[in-house]
Design a protein around this motif. Structure first.
Motif, mmCIF file in Angstrom:
data_model
loop_
_atom_site.group_PDB
_atom_site.id
_atom_site.type_symbol
_atom_site.label_atom_id
_atom_site.label_comp_id
_atom_site.label_asym_id
_atom_site.label_seq_id
_atom_site.Cartn_x
_atom_site.Cartn_y
_atom_site.Cartn_z
ATOM 1 N N TYR A 127 0.873 -1.172 0.000
ATOM 2 C CA TYR A 127 0.000 0.000 0.000
ATOM 3 C C TYR A 127 0.910 1.222 0.000
ATOM 4 N N ILE A 128 0.858 1.980 -1.073
ATOM 5 C CA ILE A 128 1.693 3.182 -1.171
ATOM 6 C C ILE A 128 0.934 4.318 -0.505
ATOM 7 N N SER A 129 1.634 5.111 0.311
ATOM 8 C CA SER A 129 0.896 6.137 1.053
ATOM 9 C C SER A 129 0.204 7.087 0.070
ATOM 10 N N ALA A 130 -0.985 7.528 0.499
ATOM 11 C CA ALA A 130 -1.983 8.058 -0.431
ATOM 12 C C ALA A 130 -1.529 9.290 -1.223
ATOM 13 N N THR A 131 -0.861 10.229 -0.584
ATOM 14 C CA THR A 131 -0.524 11.465 -1.308
ATOM 15 C C THR A 131 0.529 11.202 -2.396
ATOM 16 N N PRO A 132 1.650 10.538 -2.088
ATOM 17 C CA PRO A 132 2.605 10.235 -3.164
ATOM 18 C C PRO A 132 1.990 9.379 -4.274
ATOM 19 N N TYR A 133 1.132 8.440 -3.899
ATOM 20 C CA TYR A 133 0.478 7.566 -4.884
ATOM 21 C C TYR A 133 -0.399 8.420 -5.800
ATOM 22 N N GLY A 134 -1.103 9.382 -5.204
ATOM 23 C CA GLY A 134 -1.963 10.285 -5.973
ATOM 24 C C GLY A 134 -1.154 11.110 -6.967
ATOM 25 N N ILE A 135 0.024 11.537 -6.562
ATOM 26 C CA ILE A 135 0.870 12.353 -7.449
ATOM 27 C C ILE A 135 1.343 11.518 -8.646
ATOM 28 N N VAL A 136 1.693 10.263 -8.389
ATOM 29 C CA VAL A 136 2.102 9.392 -9.495
ATOM 30 C C VAL A 136 0.945 9.226 -10.494
ATOM 31 N N HIS A 137 -0.280 9.078 -9.958
ATOM 32 C CA HIS A 137 -1.455 8.981 -10.844
ATOM 33 C C HIS A 137 -1.600 10.230 -11.705
ATOM 34 N N LEU A 138 -1.375 11.387 -11.107
ATOM 35 C CA LEU A 138 -1.497 12.650 -11.863
ATOM 36 C C LEU A 138 -0.476 12.700 -12.994
ATOM 37 N N LEU A 139 0.763 12.338 -12.687
ATOM 38 C CA LEU A 139 1.819 12.368 -13.712
ATOM 39 C C LEU A 139 1.455 11.418 -14.855
ATOM 40 N N GLU A 140 0.907 10.259 -14.471
ATOM 41 C CA GLU A 140 0.536 9.254 -15.472
ATOM 42 C C GLU A 140 -0.610 9.780 -16.340
ATOM 43 N N TYR A 141 -1.619 10.337 -15.701
ATOM 44 C CA TYR A 141 -2.818 10.804 -16.423
ATOM 45 C C TYR A 141 -2.449 11.876 -17.448
ATOM 46 N N TYR A 142 -1.532 12.762 -17.064
ATOM 47 C CA TYR A 142 -1.150 13.855 -17.982
ATOM 48 C C TYR A 142 0.032 13.456 -18.882
ATOM 49 N N LYS A 143 0.388 12.158 -18.837
ATOM 50 C CA LYS A 143 1.458 11.603 -19.688
ATOM 51 C C LYS A 143 2.732 12.436 -19.561
ATOM 52 N N ILE A 144 3.057 12.786 -18.346
ATOM 53 C CA ILE A 144 4.267 13.586 -18.119
ATOM 54 C C ILE A 144 5.475 12.650 -18.111
ATOM 55 N N GLU A 145 6.409 12.958 -18.959
ATOM 56 C CA GLU A 145 7.614 12.132 -19.124
ATOM 57 C C GLU A 145 8.433 12.180 -17.821
ATOM 58 N N THR A 146 8.763 11.012 -17.287
ATOM 59 C CA THR A 146 9.560 10.989 -16.052
ATOM 60 C C THR A 146 10.913 10.296 -16.247
ATOM 61 N N GLN A 147 10.978 9.364 -17.217
ATOM 62 C CA GLN A 147 12.191 8.550 -17.389
ATOM 63 C C GLN A 147 13.428 9.428 -17.603
ATOM 64 N N GLY A 148 14.403 9.247 -16.735
ATOM 65 C CA GLY A 148 15.673 9.968 -16.887
ATOM 66 C C GLY A 148 15.605 11.439 -16.492
ATOM 67 N N THR B 275 9.486 11.628 1.845
ATOM 68 C CA THR B 275 10.341 10.444 1.767
ATOM 69 C C THR B 275 9.756 9.380 0.829
ATOM 70 N N PRO B 276 8.474 8.952 1.027
ATOM 71 C CA PRO B 276 7.957 7.957 0.059
ATOM 72 C C PRO B 276 7.919 8.487 -1.375
ATOM 73 N N MET B 277 7.699 9.798 -1.533
ATOM 74 C CA MET B 277 7.665 10.390 -2.877
ATOM 75 C C MET B 277 9.012 10.214 -3.574
ATOM 76 N N SER B 278 10.087 10.482 -2.813
ATOM 77 C CA SER B 278 11.421 10.398 -3.407
ATOM 78 C C SER B 278 11.733 8.947 -3.804
ATOM 79 N N ILE B 279 11.261 8.002 -2.985
ATOM 80 C CA ILE B 279 11.511 6.580 -3.293
ATOM 81 C C ILE B 279 10.742 6.185 -4.558
ATOM 82 N N LEU B 280 9.474 6.604 -4.611
ATOM 83 C CA LEU B 280 8.644 6.266 -5.777
ATOM 84 C C LEU B 280 9.227 6.803 -7.075
#
Ligand code: NAD
Length: 294
Positions: free
Chosen positions: A137-158, A172-177
Motif C-alpha cells: 500500500y503506497i501512502s496516499a498522497t505520493p500515490y496520488g501524485i504518481v497517478h497525476l503524472l501518469e494521467y497527464y502523460k508527463i515524461e519521467t524517465q531519466g 520520503t515515500p515520494m522520493s523513493i517512488l
C-alpha cells in the motif's frame, strides 16, 4: 501558459473506475469493500478529512464506518480497539487519522495496525516493501501524485526530480517512488529538506519539482527553470481579505510567479488534494481483493 493539472477531474475518474469494480465484486457475490476511520478528539481539520473520506466511500459503493474517541482516550484503550479491528474479518482496511493527542504514541499506533489492513501505507513493513519494490500500500498522497503524472502523460524517465520535504507521509515515500525502476518513475531524484544548503541551486536544475514543505508561497519564480513540471503538495491556511471567512488555502508554491514558467502545474486547492482520497480508496480496493497480502 502551463497546463493546469486538474486533480479533481482525475480523482473523479479514478472514483468511477473504483465504483465499476465494486459493482463487479458484488455481481460476483462478494461483499462491498469496507474502510473504517478512527478519529480521536475534535481537531476541525481532521474531522473535515475524515468526513470527506467517508462521503467518498459511500459514493463509490464501499461500506464505511467511523470509530470516534474522546480526546482523553488512553493509549491502551486505543490499542485495544486497533487489535479488535485487526481481527475483524468484515473490515478490509482502516486508517487512524493523525495527528493524535500528545499522550498517545503515533509510532506505537502505526505499528499496531495490521500491515494487511494498513491502507494508509504507514506501517514500517509497508514502507519497507515500497523501498524493496514489492507489492504494497503506497501512502496516499505520493500515490496520488504518481497517478497525476501518469494521467497527464508527463515524461519521467531519466528526468531530474527535486522533492522538497522529507516527511514520512509525503517527501520520503515520494522520493523513493520517483526513483523506482518503473515506467512511471525512473527519475534521478534529489531530496531537499530544512538543512539543504543553496536550495535554489537544486530546484533550478529540476525537470520536476515536488514541494511538500508546509510553508505558504515558499517556492518562488526564480527557483524554477523554464518548462518545469511543478507539483504543489502544500495546504496552508492563511488570512485573506478576499474571502468571507477571512482565510484561504494556499500551497507551498507562489503560483502567480511560478506558473508562467511551467509546462504543467498543480493549483491549490484542486490539484494534489483530491487525489489523496482517491488513492486511499484504491488501496482499500486492493485490500478487499487481497491483492497485496494474499
Ligand atoms: P512536515 O512538516 O512533516 O514536513 C515538512 C518538510 O519540509 C520537512 O521534512 C522539512 O525538512 C522540510 N522543510 C521545512 N522547512 C524547509 C526549508 N526552509 N527548506 C527546505 N525544506 C524545508 O509536513 P508534511 O506532512 O510533509 O506536509 C507538507 C505540506 O503538505 C503541508 O502543507 C501539508 O498540509 C500538506 N499535505 C497535503 C496533503 C494533500 O493531500 N494534498 C497531504 C499531506 C500533507
Amino acid at each position: 501558459m502551463p497546463t493546469l493539472i486538474n486533480g479533481k477531474e482525475v480523482s473523479e475518474k479514478i472514483q468511477q473506475e473504483i465504483a465499476a469494480e465494486v459493482e463487479q465484486l458484488i455481481k460476483a457475490g462478494k461483499r462491498k469493500p469496507h474502510l473504517a476511520a478512527v478519529l480521536v478528539g475534535n481537531d476541525p481539520a481532521s474531522q473535515t478529512y475524515v468526513n470527506s473520506k467517508i462521503k467518498t466511500c459511500e459514493k463509490v459503493g464501499f461500506t464505511s464506518s467511523l470509530v470516534r474517541f474522546d480526546e482523553n482516550v488512553t493509549e491502551t484503550e486505543l490499542l485495544k480497539k486497533i487489535e479488535e479491528m485487526n481481527e475483524d474479518a468484515g473490515l478490509d482496511g482502516y486508517i487512524v487519522q493523525l495527528p493524535l493527542p500528545k499522550h498517545i504514541s503515533e509510532q506505537k499506533v502505526i505499528e499496531a495496525v495490521k500491515p494487511s489492513k494498513d491502507v494508509d501505507g504507514f506501517h514500517p513493513i509497508n514502507v519497507g516493501r515500497l523501498v524493496l519494490n514489492l507489492p504494497t500500500y503506497i501512502s496516499a498522497t505520493p500515490y496520488g501524485i504518481v497517478h497525476l503524472l501518469e494521467y497527464y502523460k508527463i515524461e519521467t524517465q531519466g528526468k531530474h526530480c527535486v522533492v522538497i520535504g522529507r516527511s514520512n507521509i509525503v517527501g520520503t515515500p515520494m522520493s523513493i517512488l520517483m526513483a523506482k525502476n518503473t515506467p512511471l518513475a525512473n527519475c534521478t531524484v534529489t531530496l531537499c529538506h530544512s538543512k539543504t544548503k543553496n536550495l535554489k541551486e537544486h530546484t533550478l536544475q529540476a525537470d520536476i519539482v515536488i514541494a511538500a514543505i508546509g510553508r505558504p508561497n515558499f517556492v518562488t519564480g526564480d527557483m524554477v527553470k523554464q518548462g518545469a513540471v511543478v507539483i504543489d503538495v502544500g495546504i496552508n491556511r492563511v488570512t485573506s481579505t478576499e474571502t468571507k471567512s477571512g482565510f484561504k488555502l494556499v500551497g507551498d508554491v507562489k503560483f502567480d510567479e511560478v506558473a508562467p514558467k511551467c509546462s504543467f502545474i498543480t493549483p491549490v486547492p484542486g490539484g494534489v488534494g483530491p487525489m489523496t482520497i482517491a488513492s486511499l480508496l484504491k488501496n482499500t480496493l486492493l485490500a478487499a481483493k487481497k491483492e497485496i497480502y494474499k
